[in-house]
Design a protein around this motif. Sequence first.
Motif, PDB file in Angstrom:
ATOM      1  N   ALA A 128     -68.215 -11.180 -18.124  1.00  0.00           N
ATOM      2  CA  ALA A 128     -67.087 -11.717 -17.352  1.00  0.00           C
ATOM      3  C   ALA A 128     -67.007 -13.238 -17.525  1.00  0.00           C
ATOM      4  O   ALA A 128     -65.939 -13.796 -17.755  1.00  0.00           O
ATOM      5  CB  ALA A 128     -67.245 -11.362 -15.881  1.00  0.00           C
ATOM      6  N   ARG A 129     -68.193 -13.888 -17.452  1.00  0.00           N
ATOM      7  CA  ARG A 129     -68.208 -15.348 -17.580  1.00  0.00           C
ATOM      8  C   ARG A 129     -67.659 -15.769 -18.945  1.00  0.00           C
ATOM      9  O   ARG A 129     -66.835 -16.685 -19.047  1.00  0.00           O
ATOM     10  CB  ARG A 129     -69.629 -15.876 -17.397  1.00  0.00           C
ATOM     11  N   LEU A 130     -68.083 -15.079 -20.004  1.00  0.00           N
ATOM     12  CA  LEU A 130     -67.632 -15.431 -21.350  1.00  0.00           C
ATOM     13  C   LEU A 130     -66.116 -15.278 -21.465  1.00  0.00           C
ATOM     14  O   LEU A 130     -65.420 -16.197 -21.894  1.00  0.00           O
ATOM     15  CB  LEU A 130     -68.321 -14.543 -22.398  1.00  0.00           C
ATOM     16  N   VAL A 131     -65.615 -14.103 -21.057  1.00  0.00           N
ATOM     17  CA  VAL A 131     -64.176 -13.851 -21.170  1.00  0.00           C
ATOM     18  C   VAL A 131     -63.393 -14.870 -20.360  1.00  0.00           C
ATOM     19  O   VAL A 131     -62.403 -15.437 -20.831  1.00  0.00           O
ATOM     20  CB  VAL A 131     -63.839 -12.413 -20.711  1.00  0.00           C
ATOM     21  N   ALA A 132     -63.888 -15.149 -19.139  1.00  0.00           N
ATOM     22  CA  ALA A 132     -63.152 -16.065 -18.263  1.00  0.00           C
ATOM     23  C   ALA A 132     -63.200 -17.488 -18.812  1.00  0.00           C
ATOM     24  O   ALA A 132     -62.172 -18.146 -18.927  1.00  0.00           O
ATOM     25  CB  ALA A 132     -63.727 -16.019 -16.855  1.00  0.00           C
ATOM     26  N   SER A 133     -64.401 -17.989 -19.190  1.00  0.00           N
ATOM     27  CA  SER A 133     -64.447 -19.416 -19.539  1.00  0.00           C
ATOM     28  C   SER A 133     -63.887 -19.693 -20.919  1.00  0.00           C
ATOM     29  O   SER A 133     -63.356 -20.771 -21.146  1.00  0.00           O
ATOM     30  CB  SER A 133     -65.862 -19.983 -19.385  1.00  0.00           C
ATOM     31  N   TYR A 134     -63.960 -18.721 -21.849  1.00  0.00           N
ATOM     32  CA  TYR A 134     -63.394 -18.975 -23.176  1.00  0.00           C
ATOM     33  C   TYR A 134     -62.016 -18.340 -23.351  1.00  0.00           C
ATOM     34  O   TYR A 134     -61.495 -18.286 -24.463  1.00  0.00           O
ATOM     35  CB  TYR A 134     -64.352 -18.478 -24.257  1.00  0.00           C
ATOM     36  N   ASN A 135     -61.419 -17.878 -22.229  1.00  0.00           N
ATOM     37  CA  ASN A 135     -60.079 -17.281 -22.288  1.00  0.00           C
ATOM     38  C   ASN A 135     -59.970 -16.241 -23.400  1.00  0.00           C
ATOM     39  O   ASN A 135     -59.052 -16.291 -24.214  1.00  0.00           O
ATOM     40  CB  ASN A 135     -59.019 -18.366 -22.496  1.00  0.00           C
ATOM     41  N   LEU A 136     -60.919 -15.318 -23.449  1.00  0.00           N
ATOM     42  CA  LEU A 136     -60.894 -14.278 -24.476  1.00  0.00           C
ATOM     43  C   LEU A 136     -60.175 -13.048 -23.948  1.00  0.00           C
ATOM     44  O   LEU A 136     -60.032 -12.865 -22.733  1.00  0.00           O
ATOM     45  CB  LEU A 136     -62.324 -13.888 -24.860  1.00  0.00           C
ATOM     46  N   LEU A 137     -59.699 -12.208 -24.867  1.00  0.00           N
ATOM     47  CA  LEU A 137     -59.090 -10.939 -24.486  1.00  0.00           C
ATOM     48  C   LEU A 137     -60.105  -9.819 -24.584  1.00  0.00           C
ATOM     49  O   LEU A 137     -59.938  -8.755 -24.006  1.00  0.00           O
ATOM     50  CB  LEU A 137     -57.909 -10.645 -25.398  1.00  0.00           C
ATOM     51  N   VAL A 177     -64.927  -5.799 -13.265  1.00  0.00           N
ATOM     52  CA  VAL A 177     -66.242  -6.349 -12.920  1.00  0.00           C
ATOM     53  C   VAL A 177     -66.094  -7.469 -11.893  1.00  0.00           C
ATOM     54  O   VAL A 177     -66.819  -7.527 -10.899  1.00  0.00           O
ATOM     55  CB  VAL A 177     -66.965  -6.889 -14.180  1.00  0.00           C
ATOM     56  N   MET A 178     -65.101  -8.352 -12.116  1.00  0.00           N
ATOM     57  CA  MET A 178     -64.896  -9.466 -11.196  1.00  0.00           C
ATOM     58  C   MET A 178     -64.540  -8.952  -9.798  1.00  0.00           C
ATOM     59  O   MET A 178     -65.078  -9.415  -8.797  1.00  0.00           O
ATOM     60  CB  MET A 178     -63.780 -10.376 -11.711  1.00  0.00           C
ATOM     61  N   ASP A 179     -63.630  -7.961  -9.763  1.00  0.00           N
ATOM     62  CA  ASP A 179     -63.227  -7.398  -8.471  1.00  0.00           C
ATOM     63  C   ASP A 179     -64.424  -6.816  -7.743  1.00  0.00           C
ATOM     64  O   ASP A 179     -64.618  -7.023  -6.551  1.00  0.00           O
ATOM     65  CB  ASP A 179     -62.178  -6.294  -8.684  1.00  0.00           C
ATOM     66  N   ASP A 180     -65.241  -6.084  -8.505  1.00  0.00           N
ATOM     67  CA  ASP A 180     -66.403  -5.434  -7.919  1.00  0.00           C
ATOM     68  C   ASP A 180     -67.358  -6.488  -7.368  1.00  0.00           C
ATOM     69  O   ASP A 180     -67.872  -6.369  -6.255  1.00  0.00           O
ATOM     70  CB  ASP A 180     -67.095  -4.601  -9.001  1.00  0.00           C
ATOM     71  N   ARG A 181     -67.556  -7.553  -8.140  1.00  0.00           N
ATOM     72  CA  ARG A 181     -68.433  -8.637  -7.714  1.00  0.00           C
ATOM     73  C   ARG A 181     -67.909  -9.265  -6.414  1.00  0.00           C
ATOM     74  O   ARG A 181     -68.668  -9.479  -5.461  1.00  0.00           O
ATOM     75  CB  ARG A 181     -68.522  -9.675  -8.832  1.00  0.00           C
ATOM     76  N   THR A 182     -66.609  -9.512  -6.375  1.00  0.00           N
ATOM     77  CA  THR A 182     -66.024 -10.120  -5.177  1.00  0.00           C
ATOM     78  C   THR A 182     -66.265  -9.227  -3.960  1.00  0.00           C
ATOM     79  O   THR A 182     -66.686  -9.701  -2.905  1.00  0.00           O
ATOM     80  CB  THR A 182     -64.512 -10.320  -5.373  1.00  0.00           C
ATOM     81  N   THR A 183     -66.048  -7.921  -4.146  1.00  0.00           N
ATOM     82  CA  THR A 183     -66.266  -6.991  -3.039  1.00  0.00           C
ATOM     83  C   THR A 183     -67.696  -7.103  -2.526  1.00  0.00           C
ATOM     84  O   THR A 183     -67.928  -7.274  -1.328  1.00  0.00           O
ATOM     85  CB  THR A 183     -66.001  -5.546  -3.508  1.00  0.00           C
ATOM     86  N   LYS A 184     -68.659  -7.060  -3.437  1.00  0.00           N
ATOM     87  CA  LYS A 184     -70.065  -7.108  -3.026  1.00  0.00           C
ATOM     88  C   LYS A 184     -70.374  -8.448  -2.347  1.00  0.00           C
ATOM     89  O   LYS A 184     -71.072  -8.493  -1.328  1.00  0.00           O
ATOM     90  CB  LYS A 184     -70.963  -6.895  -4.236  1.00  0.00           C
ATOM     91  N   ASP A 185     -69.835  -9.553  -2.882  1.00  0.00           N
ATOM     92  CA  ASP A 185     -70.083 -10.863  -2.265  1.00  0.00           C
ATOM     93  C   ASP A 185     -69.553 -10.892  -0.837  1.00  0.00           C
ATOM     94  O   ASP A 185     -70.238 -11.327   0.082  1.00  0.00           O
ATOM     95  CB  ASP A 185     -69.410 -11.972  -3.076  1.00  0.00           C
ATOM     96  N   ILE A 186     -68.323 -10.404  -0.665  1.00  0.00           N
ATOM     97  CA  ILE A 186     -67.712 -10.467   0.662  1.00  0.00           C
ATOM     98  C   ILE A 186     -68.502  -9.611   1.641  1.00  0.00           C
ATOM     99  O   ILE A 186     -68.725  -9.996   2.792  1.00  0.00           O
ATOM    100  CB  ILE A 186     -66.228 -10.040   0.597  1.00  0.00           C
ATOM    101  N   THR A 239     -60.383 -15.682  -4.646  1.00  0.00           N
ATOM    102  CA  THR A 239     -61.715 -15.355  -4.142  1.00  0.00           C
ATOM    103  C   THR A 239     -62.321 -16.563  -3.428  1.00  0.00           C
ATOM    104  O   THR A 239     -62.864 -16.442  -2.331  1.00  0.00           O
ATOM    105  CB  THR A 239     -62.636 -14.935  -5.303  1.00  0.00           C
ATOM    106  N   THR A 240     -62.205 -17.743  -4.056  1.00  0.00           N
ATOM    107  CA  THR A 240     -62.735 -18.950  -3.437  1.00  0.00           C
ATOM    108  C   THR A 240     -62.146 -19.144  -2.049  1.00  0.00           C
ATOM    109  O   THR A 240     -62.871 -19.321  -1.067  1.00  0.00           O
ATOM    110  CB  THR A 240     -62.402 -20.178  -4.312  1.00  0.00           C
ATOM    111  N   LYS A 241     -60.815 -19.037  -1.949  1.00  0.00           N
ATOM    112  CA  LYS A 241     -60.158 -19.272  -0.657  1.00  0.00           C
ATOM    113  C   LYS A 241     -60.592 -18.222   0.366  1.00  0.00           C
ATOM    114  O   LYS A 241     -60.859 -18.531   1.529  1.00  0.00           O
ATOM    115  CB  LYS A 241     -58.641 -19.260  -0.840  1.00  0.00           C
ATOM    116  N   ASP A 242     -60.718 -16.950  -0.094  1.00  0.00           N
ATOM    117  CA  ASP A 242     -61.143 -15.894   0.830  1.00  0.00           C
ATOM    118  C   ASP A 242     -62.533 -16.182   1.376  1.00  0.00           C
ATOM    119  O   ASP A 242     -62.777 -16.082   2.580  1.00  0.00           O
ATOM    120  CB  ASP A 242     -61.147 -14.531   0.131  1.00  0.00           C
ATOM    121  N   ILE A 243     -63.456 -16.545   0.472  1.00  0.00           N
ATOM    122  CA  ILE A 243     -64.839 -16.772   0.898  1.00  0.00           C
ATOM    123  C   ILE A 243     -64.900 -17.944   1.868  1.00  0.00           C
ATOM    124  O   ILE A 243     -65.622 -17.909   2.861  1.00  0.00           O
ATOM    125  CB  ILE A 243     -65.745 -16.989  -0.328  1.00  0.00           C
ATOM    126  N   GLN A 244     -64.095 -18.969   1.628  1.00  0.00           N
ATOM    127  CA  GLN A 244     -64.089 -20.104   2.556  1.00  0.00           C
ATOM    128  C   GLN A 244     -63.521 -19.689   3.907  1.00  0.00           C
ATOM    129  O   GLN A 244     -64.076 -20.015   4.955  1.00  0.00           O
ATOM    130  CB  GLN A 244     -63.295 -21.262   1.948  1.00  0.00           C
TER     131      GLN A 244
END
Lengths: 467, 467
Positions: B225-234, B257-266, A262-267
Amino acid sequence: MAIPSPLKHDLVPHTVIRLLAAGATDHVVKLLQKQHPADIARILQRIPDRHRRPTFDLLVGHNRTLAMQALAELAPTLGASLLEDRAADEVARLLETLPADDAAPILERLPDDLSTRARDAMSRRGGADRLLQQGDRTAGRIMNPDVFALPETTTAGDAVAALQRSAGQQAEMVFYLYVTDRDGHLVGVTSLRRLLVVPPDTPIHRIMTSDVVRIGEDEDQQEAARLVASYNLLAVPVVDGHNKLVGSITVDDVIDVMDDRTTKDIQKLGGLEALDEPYTQTPFGTLVKKRARWLIVLFIGEMLTATAMAYYEEEIASAVVLALFVPLIISSGGNSGSQAASLMIRALAVGELTLRDWWRVMHREVLSGLALGSILGAIGFARVAVWGRVFGAYGEHSLLVALTVGFSLVGVVLWGTVSGSMLPFIMKRLGADPATSSAPFVATLVDVTGLVIYFTVAALLLQGTLL
Amino acid sequence: MAIPSPLKHDLVPHTVIRLLAAGATDHVVKLLQKQHPADIARILQRIPDRHRRPTFDLLVGHNRTLAMQALAELAPTLGASLLEDRAADEVARLLETLPADDAAPILERLPDDLSTRARDAMSRRGGADRLLQQGDRTAGRIMNPDVFALPETTTAGDAVAALQRSAGQQAEMVFYLYVTDRDGHLVGVTSLRRLLVVPPDTPIHRIMTSDVVRIGEDEDQQEAARLVASYNLLAVPVVDGHNKLVGSITVDDVIDVMDDRTTKDIQKLGGLEALDEPYTQTPFGTLVKKRARWLIVLFIGEMLTATAMAYYEEEIASAVVLALFVPLIISSGGNSGSQAASLMIRALAVGELTLRDWWRVMHREVLSGLALGSILGAIGFARVAVWGRVFGAYGEHSLLVALTVGFSLVGVVLWGTVSGSMLPFIMKRLGADPATSSAPFVATLVDVTGLVIYFTVAALLLQGTLL
């Protein structure tokens, strides 16, 4: 792990800084030891550079494992920078506390000689080394080589026993039990729960699924991400060319891959080369180079506008009023093009659209372009007509000028929309990354054509009056 | 599940289409039944609309569960469209084969009356209903309410037994065992493996971690998403206002959720409002509206360029040559601004930068802007000077024009870079999404100022000669 609150995230780094400034190092360590490695990493990343190394060293002194777990959560370059002043054997001892897939990227970024000596000094060198021998973006590069696998002849009971003996966080994370034949080939997968619901003497090949989603160590990391995401897996086993099980990629690695992508895409969408390191970790020279390259390409492309404008110099001279709307008109083409491009880039990335769909898309985007163009055209016409009527701007033929602006906008927006939507398809067709069809790229493409459209419409409508 | 190859992905849909055309429906079903639900979904999404419903209906006839699993992998709107012609009780029966978190988004998108009647007809309505009562982007909206939890008084042995009894894919996926007190409050977590390494009569509150990362049902999905990603949770457990365990969000939901967020950001980066549905599923009217709004805002902003140009109309009239470089110069500002903005947007999104860092960034970006501006300025100067010298273009004072272009570029690129890098910080400070500082937005901002810079430099350098 405590419940992390954004508030706390912001407070702790500053407490740490205050404590460091006050020299209350014991308190710093006490505070850090209460944190989750990921939070320590965030703190290390936030505190000023001059405090980072001392804080890390303090923590290493009191709790090596925790310190290294935190280091593993940092960007590898930053992590390596915290180790580079230490002796090779010490670096080796520290890195051995990490799983190979966390150690490898750090080893890789250490100064060459230190890296080599550290790798020699590492006893479990097999792991990290194997990873570093893999190609750059391959699955093998991010796999965890020490994966929990059982021979197909094992019974359910022995499997449970083996699991009970197996120590460490790695076993704690076991959710798939991979099954291998006597030569280590991946032949199946089963789950801990299934082990528990059968009589202990059941051989596991009877309770395994033999049809396992797997990935080759040479395949792209993005493919690993795609597999985990689309099949809702928690991990995907990695095999070598002979289907030997060599490791596994867990979902947390996949999330990192996705984030990085995602980072690379946005850049790229911003019109620069993707950075290999976080912005703050990228050396100034690299940063400028990565931005300059594209900026120069775009600039040279944009030079054509000067050529185009020169071509219409006479028209401009005889009707200076035409020049006034040049930025308005070409930017509208760029904006509508960038909208269309970003829609296509994403739809192609998630597989919602494929190359085959280009015609369907073109059809839809022509209609969108006409609709959007008519809207902007109407507004543009109104703006010029009203200013002309009310303020007597744009000379006696202001209504004709308004018509010129209006019709040009329809054409320019239509053209921008269509080329913006097709460019990502063309990129993909050429084997390039569709994300390189950035807003600036699209804008540059349509600026020249926008000028041609504008002055052509002008020639048609203003013939005999202004021109 | 077989090893999916991109090749296969492309072949199957077309085989399906051929078979449907040939009326070989049994073959279609046979072929589909061999596929993973995610692959069936991909096929359903790829085949022409007229074939989609019949193919799905066929599959429902032969294998309801598989058909619904596939439907759950589709965009909810598309999924709902495949059900909307059926009777309410039939829809209810079909949706009951899905976990509540998969059923809810589909129920939500069915025609209102059908949706209500289906919800009433669903026996396990509790689950899906509770989700639909949650706020739109909340964690509670995507949680799986039927989570595997054990009272703290249970012994390890009983826990294993309970797990052996518990059926279904949900239990198959158990990797964290959440522990609750008699009132259902979340008090701890343990792992299946830990159950196996202690004597069966050990009460689980002795082998649980009481410090559990959790999320409130009203909190934002992004936080999950932030919690799962930063604490490597399942998975992360979801609690209500009284810390009662109400569900869990697994990592596969987080990936969505992450995919959806990326789509909206792009999409925002492309300068349009984020779509709520995939591009191909978005009705034409909505598509145009979402694009038109921003396009109009940008257009009105860009109108200022016409005002600015009008202000310099005399200069242009007396030195038409100045007009020729207007697009080149303002686009350079927009491009450098869009580069800087995209860097900041991402760094802010991943938490690499916070509002506090704005000054550090400004400092760095001023230097970048000067460097980039000098590079483009030099090229621009050379281009104009050479054309002037070699082709005698741009009149007798071409060297002065070249200087004007060169110096203006330094100023415009510097200004573009600085404002592009600061805009995301300002957005965030104002509580807006930094991603809205899209390339088109930045470009529009810097176009007007770019013109002012250009004509000011011109006034200074060309006074007495061209002006």
